[in-house]
Design a protein around this motif. Structure first.
Motif, PDB file in Angstrom:
ATOM      1  N   SER A  56       0.945  -1.084   0.169  1.00  0.00           N
ATOM      2  CA  SER A  56       0.167  -0.011  -0.027  1.00  0.00           C
ATOM      3  C   SER A  56       0.972   1.146  -0.085  1.00  0.00           C
ATOM      4  O   SER A  56       1.090   1.712   1.348  1.00  0.00           O
ATOM      5  CB  SER A  56      -1.007   0.039   1.356  1.00  0.00           C
ATOM      6  OG  SER A  56      -1.537   1.230   1.486  1.00  0.00           O
ATOM      7  N   CYS A 101      -5.734 -10.570  -1.504  1.00  0.00           N
ATOM      8  CA  CYS A 101      -7.253 -10.403  -1.761  1.00  0.00           C
ATOM      9  C   CYS A 101      -7.284 -11.273  -3.042  1.00  0.00           C
ATOM     10  O   CYS A 101      -6.616 -11.728  -3.573  1.00  0.00           O
ATOM     11  CB  CYS A 101      -7.574  -9.059  -2.244  1.00  0.00           C
ATOM     12  SG  CYS A 101      -7.156  -7.719  -0.974  1.00  0.00           S
ATOM     13  N   CYS A 126      -9.892 -10.946  -5.946  1.00  0.00           N
ATOM     14  CA  CYS A 126     -10.709  -9.916  -6.449  1.00  0.00           C
ATOM     15  C   CYS A 126     -11.201 -10.463  -7.796  1.00  0.00           C
ATOM     16  O   CYS A 126     -10.664 -10.723  -8.880  1.00  0.00           O
ATOM     17  CB  CYS A 126     -10.114  -8.643  -6.859  1.00  0.00           C
ATOM     18  SG  CYS A 126      -9.319  -7.803  -5.458  1.00  0.00           S
ATOM     19  N   CYS A 180      -3.712  -6.079  -1.695  1.00  0.00           N
ATOM     20  CA  CYS A 180      -4.740  -5.144  -1.887  1.00  0.00           C
ATOM     21  C   CYS A 180      -4.836  -4.642  -0.359  1.00  0.00           C
ATOM     22  O   CYS A 180      -4.714  -5.740   0.419  1.00  0.00           O
ATOM     23  CB  CYS A 180      -6.069  -4.987  -2.547  1.00  0.00           C
ATOM     24  SG  CYS A 180      -7.399  -5.927  -1.723  1.00  0.00           S
ATOM     25  N   GLN A 237      -4.625 -10.543  -5.799  1.00  0.00           N
ATOM     26  CA  GLN A 237      -4.074  -9.217  -5.708  1.00  0.00           C
ATOM     27  C   GLN A 237      -3.296  -9.095  -4.372  1.00  0.00           C
ATOM     28  O   GLN A 237      -4.098  -9.540  -3.396  1.00  0.00           O
ATOM     29  CB  GLN A 237      -4.843  -8.210  -6.068  1.00  0.00           C
ATOM     30  CG  GLN A 237      -5.541  -8.386  -7.606  1.00  0.00           C
ATOM     31  CD  GLN A 237      -6.403  -7.405  -7.846  1.00  0.00           C
ATOM     32  OE1 GLN A 237      -6.461  -6.400  -7.009  1.00  0.00           O
ATOM     33  NE2 GLN A 237      -6.589  -7.232  -8.952  1.00  0.00           N
ATOM     34  N   GLU A 280      -3.689  -1.985  -5.925  1.00  0.00           N
ATOM     35  CA  GLU A 280      -3.359  -3.419  -5.964  1.00  0.00           C
ATOM     36  C   GLU A 280      -1.853  -3.588  -6.712  1.00  0.00           C
ATOM     37  O   GLU A 280      -1.399  -2.638  -7.349  1.00  0.00           O
ATOM     38  CB  GLU A 280      -4.165  -4.169  -6.681  1.00  0.00           C
ATOM     39  CG  GLU A 280      -4.285  -4.077  -8.282  1.00  0.00           C
ATOM     40  CD  GLU A 280      -4.958  -2.879  -8.877  1.00  0.00           C
ATOM     41  OE1 GLU A 280      -4.612  -2.225  -9.802  1.00  0.00           O
ATOM     42  OE2 GLU A 280      -5.957  -2.340  -8.158  1.00  0.00           O
ATOM     43  N   CYS A 330     -10.827  -4.102  -3.123  1.00  0.00           N
ATOM     44  CA  CYS A 330     -10.372  -4.357  -4.665  1.00  0.00           C
ATOM     45  C   CYS A 330     -10.587  -3.045  -5.224  1.00  0.00           C
ATOM     46  O   CYS A 330     -11.391  -2.265  -5.099  1.00  0.00           O
ATOM     47  CB  CYS A 330     -11.228  -5.323  -5.305  1.00  0.00           C
ATOM     48  SG  CYS A 330     -11.004  -7.070  -4.765  1.00  0.00           S
TER      49      CYS A 330
END
Length: 457
Positions: A195, A227, A229, A236, A234, A244, A240
């Protein structure tokens, strides 16, 4: 005797006069028609814009069309006002924190940790000594050696760099680290490493710069949220489509870094997000697609029929065997047929962790609150100790303080003595602020020197 024809004509004239009088009375009684309508289309003015349609009694049947006042200049001016209002709102009001507050699934659930890997404080776990040894732990950088961390996006900083001319084995930037076991080492760790602003996470990002640059700057622990998605994996932050990183890209970059720096050992800590379902074998399949990645992963085994854990290896042994990727997972997820990939280790089976929800600096300074163990084996049986050193939501200004030498050294020292164990994973946000990677390296030097002194006695 009257003429019938004459009488009929007289009645017709009277009826015609009566009809004309009715129409005139209707026109006089309708101000709207009188002032806004031209009943007679042949009045000579040829003012067709004001002509309406009336019936034989003068009643309005259709209204005249209204004039369109939405011209191009007016529409352009209105759009300009909207744009200015949006810009002012974005700059003045705390829109990011408002979005984070009301976006669904952004906050962790109240009781998300289930299954064997949950590790709620008080459970069972392993108890290999990590070098803590009770009270009296002091974690700091000698003042004369403090050097601020710069961008570090192109070259390893001096305090993390193994000298090429040295023949001695080197581990994570220093020969002295090679004599430390994996669970004695301290790792500067990126909280929610995927992130970042640099990799286009829309809001609520935890770092400005990418995890790849953090590796160069000396960070060797990487925490990633996984995640699912729409069927694709991904990295994330629980949601989503708001930012990502793709697993294959991240794993490829990690392998390239390790090949370029063959002395370095990296710890990956995967967290199953609310965007599921998460099947850990699927992530392992992504790893298999990256050349040499799986071959570099370490597997921690048990001792035969006794079902007891082996001691964690020396850093030097990991480097010599080229098993330089250690992976953990937590927060749920499942494994195919309940059989997880061998290199995946349950994080809270081996690791005790401090409180992870601190709203501000005062919460972090409250040792009884922020240093208490909230996840992992109870009675401090864990092989590893994780200290969370960030506030929620992410705050770059707070990170300038939390990642600074004074705050960080005091916090790590107090949490270590509060729990009788040296930290192994030091979680931070905004890694570019402060001296975290440098302090961690000196803490490892400190422990290596202590071990050497004991062996000489």
């Amino acid at each position: 005797m009257s003429n019938p024809l004459s009488s009929r004509r007289q009645r017709q004239r009277q009826q015609h006069q009566f009809d004309n009088a009715s129409i005139q009375a209707s026109q006089n009684s309708s101000p709207s028609s009188h002032h806004h309508l031209n009943i007679n289309p042949d009045d000579g003015n040829n003012n067709n814009n004001n002509i309406g349609t009336v019936d034989e009694y003068g009643h309005l049947i259709t209204k005249p069309p209204k004039k369109n006042i939405c011209t191009i200049p007016i529409a352009s001016f209105f759009l300009l006002l909207v744009a200015v209002a949006l810009i002012v709102t974005w700059q003045v009001f705390p829109t990011e924190s408002i979005v984070i507050k009301y976006l669904p699934k952004f906050d962790p659930p109240s009781s998300p940790y289930t299954g064997a890997e949950a590790g709620a404080a008080g459970g069972s776990g392993t108890s290999n000594n990590n070098g803590g040894g009770g009270a009296g732990i002091d974690i700091d950088i000698p003042f004369e050696n403090e050097v601020p961390v710069t961008d570090a996006s192109s070259s390893i900083p001096s305090f993390m760099k193994c000298q090429e001319e040295e023949e001695a084995l080197c581990c994570n930037g220093s020969p002295s680290n090679c004599q430390l076991k994996l669970n004695e080492m301290m790792f500067a760790t990126l909280h929610n490493a995927m992130s970042t602003e640099e990799t286009d996470f829309t809001f609520g990002y935890n770092h400005y710069k990418s995890l790849e640059k953090a590796l160069v700057a000396g960070y060797r622990g990487i925490n990633l949220d996984l995640c699912n998605c729409e069927g694709g994996l991904q990295f994330c932050h629980n949601v989503c489509d708001y930012g990502e990183r793709m697993p294959q890209e991240v794993f490829t970059n990690i392998v390239n870094f390790l090949k370029e720096y063959p002395s370095e050992v990296i710890v990956l800590i995967f967290q199953a997000s609310d965007q599921g379902p998460i099947v850990w074998n699927d992530l392992y399949d992504e790893m298999k697609l990256v050349e040499d990645f799986v071959d570099m992963m370490y597997v921690h085994e048990v001792d035969g029929g006794e079902n007891t854990e082996k001691e964690w290896p020396l850093m030097g042994d990991l480097v010599k065997s080229n098993k330089r990727i250690i992976s953990f997972y937590f927060n749920g997820g499942t494994c195919t047929d309940d059989i997880c990939p061998e290199p995946f280790h349950q994080f809270y089976k081996y690791t005790a962790e401090t409180e992870y929800q601190s709203a501000n600096l005062d919460d972090l300074r409250n040792i009884q609150y922020s240093c208490q163990l909230t996840r992992g084996p109870g009675g401090f049986k864990g092989d590893f100790f994780a200290v969370n050193n960030f506030v929620t939501p992410p705050d770059p200004e707070a990170s300038k303080i939390t990642n600074g030498q004074q705050f960080l050294s005091e916090r790590l020292t107090k949490c270590a003595n509060y729990n009788g164990k040296r930290p192994n994973f030091v979680y931070v946000d905004f890694w570019g602020e402060g001296v975290t990677s440098q302090l961690v390296q000196y803490a490892n030097h400190q422990l290596a020197d202590q071990k050497e002194d004991k062996e000489e006695v």
